[in-house]
Scaffold this motif. Structure first.
Motif, mmCIF file in Angstrom:
data_model
loop_
_atom_site.group_PDB
_atom_site.id
_atom_site.type_symbol
_atom_site.label_atom_id
_atom_site.label_comp_id
_atom_site.label_asym_id
_atom_site.label_seq_id
_atom_site.Cartn_x
_atom_site.Cartn_y
_atom_site.Cartn_z
ATOM 1 N N HIS A 1 96.145 7.547 -15.128
ATOM 2 C CA HIS A 1 97.078 6.430 -15.188
ATOM 3 C C HIS A 1 98.526 6.850 -14.904
ATOM 4 C CE1 HIS A 1 94.032 3.771 -16.762
ATOM 5 N NE2 HIS A 1 93.675 4.709 -17.607
ATOM 6 N N HIS A 2 98.844 8.079 -15.305
ATOM 7 C CA HIS A 2 100.241 8.504 -15.212
ATOM 8 C C HIS A 2 100.325 9.982 -14.815
ATOM 9 C CE1 HIS A 2 104.466 8.721 -17.284
ATOM 10 N NE2 HIS A 2 104.519 8.857 -15.979
ATOM 11 N N LYS B 1 103.565 15.155 -22.837
ATOM 12 C CA LYS B 1 103.016 14.584 -24.067
ATOM 13 C C LYS B 1 103.787 13.335 -24.475
ATOM 14 C CE LYS B 1 100.680 16.108 -28.137
ATOM 15 N NZ LYS B 1 100.255 17.256 -28.928
ATOM 16 N N GLU B 2 105.109 13.458 -24.464
ATOM 17 C CA GLU B 2 105.968 12.328 -24.862
ATOM 18 C C GLU B 2 105.726 11.090 -24.015
ATOM 19 O OE1 GLU B 2 110.015 14.533 -26.208
ATOM 20 O OE2 GLU B 2 110.271 12.760 -24.920
ATOM 21 N N LYS B 3 105.486 11.309 -22.723
ATOM 22 C CA LYS B 3 105.393 10.187 -21.782
ATOM 23 C C LYS B 3 103.949 9.777 -21.493
ATOM 24 C CE LYS B 3 109.927 10.448 -21.132
ATOM 25 N NZ LYS B 3 110.882 9.427 -21.566
ATOM 26 N N ASN B 4 103.014 10.306 -22.288
ATOM 27 C CA ASN B 4 101.598 9.955 -22.105
ATOM 28 C C ASN B 4 101.079 10.216 -20.691
ATOM 29 O OD1 ASN B 4 100.452 9.070 -24.530
ATOM 30 N ND2 ASN B 4 101.753 7.242 -24.454
ATOM 31 N N ASP C 1 98.667 11.895 -17.995
ATOM 32 C CA ASP C 1 97.305 12.428 -18.051
ATOM 33 C C ASP C 1 96.987 13.429 -16.949
ATOM 34 O OD1 ASP C 1 97.178 10.331 -16.216
ATOM 35 O OD2 ASP C 1 96.067 9.029 -17.583
ATOM 36 N N HIS D 1 98.221 19.054 -23.122
ATOM 37 C CA HIS D 1 97.176 18.261 -23.764
ATOM 38 C C HIS D 1 96.351 17.519 -22.700
ATOM 39 C CE1 HIS D 1 100.032 15.263 -22.613
ATOM 40 N NE2 HIS D 1 99.177 14.316 -22.933
ATOM 41 N N CYS D 2 96.774 17.629 -21.445
ATOM 42 C CA CYS D 2 96.136 16.847 -20.379
ATOM 43 C C CYS D 2 95.695 17.753 -19.225
ATOM 44 C CB CYS D 2 97.107 15.776 -19.876
ATOM 45 S SG CYS D 2 98.558 16.473 -19.060
#
Lengths: 146, 146
Positions: free
Chosen positions: A5-6, A103-106, A108, A136-137
């Motif tokens: 998504h991002h 992480k802050e901005k989600n 992926d 984390h992604c």
């Protein structure tokens, strides 16, 4: 399958980095994902022969670096049609800032360049490898041709 | 933009690795790329309290590991419709074999799982990070959720 998504493009403005940019754009299009761009102005310790490495705190120099980076980032982001609220400049350690912002901005998927490493550079590690350890992604390391 | 033509899925059969598999399949479809799969049977030194680490040369054990891996690889590859001539089992160090096979087979994107690393494991590094250092092509590290 979860889609992306991002995407976050970690831009380092190095030579041949247009390959990384184009791959990020291409993937964002294929996944119909949002794309953001981050450049980290590195705060390098300046070697001092008498006292060993010291952390510089030269506000003028940092300001100049940020100004120059902001211009380059604007050129890049304009060319990619990335809106201003998804262009970020951070000062610090690239690996830490990339992981933190992702992480802050989600985010992926992080897309960044991977430079060849041989000899001492292999031992010292690289931003791409550190980001993979800590993110984390997902991370796509685009090989830079040297 | 150059497209991807040949993806290599580095399968480690660990828990949660189906995320990696699905991502590789998804990308192969999006890029209309061929997909191959490799599993490396790791040749670990066996710790020996009296003599220190020794390199095992237990042909029976290695044969059993190869046999078990071949079955798992066949199940995986059947499910992904990967033909037999694009399924590879190698014995050795995963990072070295992944990089070697990727080069030999003209792979342009390696897809592998990236495990979280903390504490000592962070210092010891990971297969994903080593592959990024050495691969001649792009590498997608898919984050494994633990």
């Amino acid at each position: 399958m979860d889609t992306y998504h991002h995407l976050l493009l970690a831009a380092d403005f190095s030579e041949h980095s247009d390959r990384v940019t184009r791959r990020a754009q291409d993937l964002a299009q294929k996944y119909q994902a949002e794309i953001s761009v981050l450049h980290v102005v590195e705060n390098l310790p300046i070697a001092d022969a008498a006292y060993g490495p010291v952390i510089p705190f030269d506000a003028d120099l940092t300001d100049q670096l940020i100004e120059a980076a902001t211009k380059r980032l604007a050129d890049l982001a304009d060319g990619m049609s990335i809106p201003e609220n998804r262009r970020w400049i951070e000062v610090g350690s690239p690996k830490n800032e990339i992981v933190r912002i992702a992480k802050e901005k989600n985010v992926d998927l992080i897309v960044l360049g991977s430079h060849g490493r041989h000899g001492l550079a292999l031992l010292l590690g690289s931003t791409a490898a550190s980001v993979i350890h800590r993110a984390h992604c997902d991370v796509l390391a685009v090989r830079m041709r040297e």
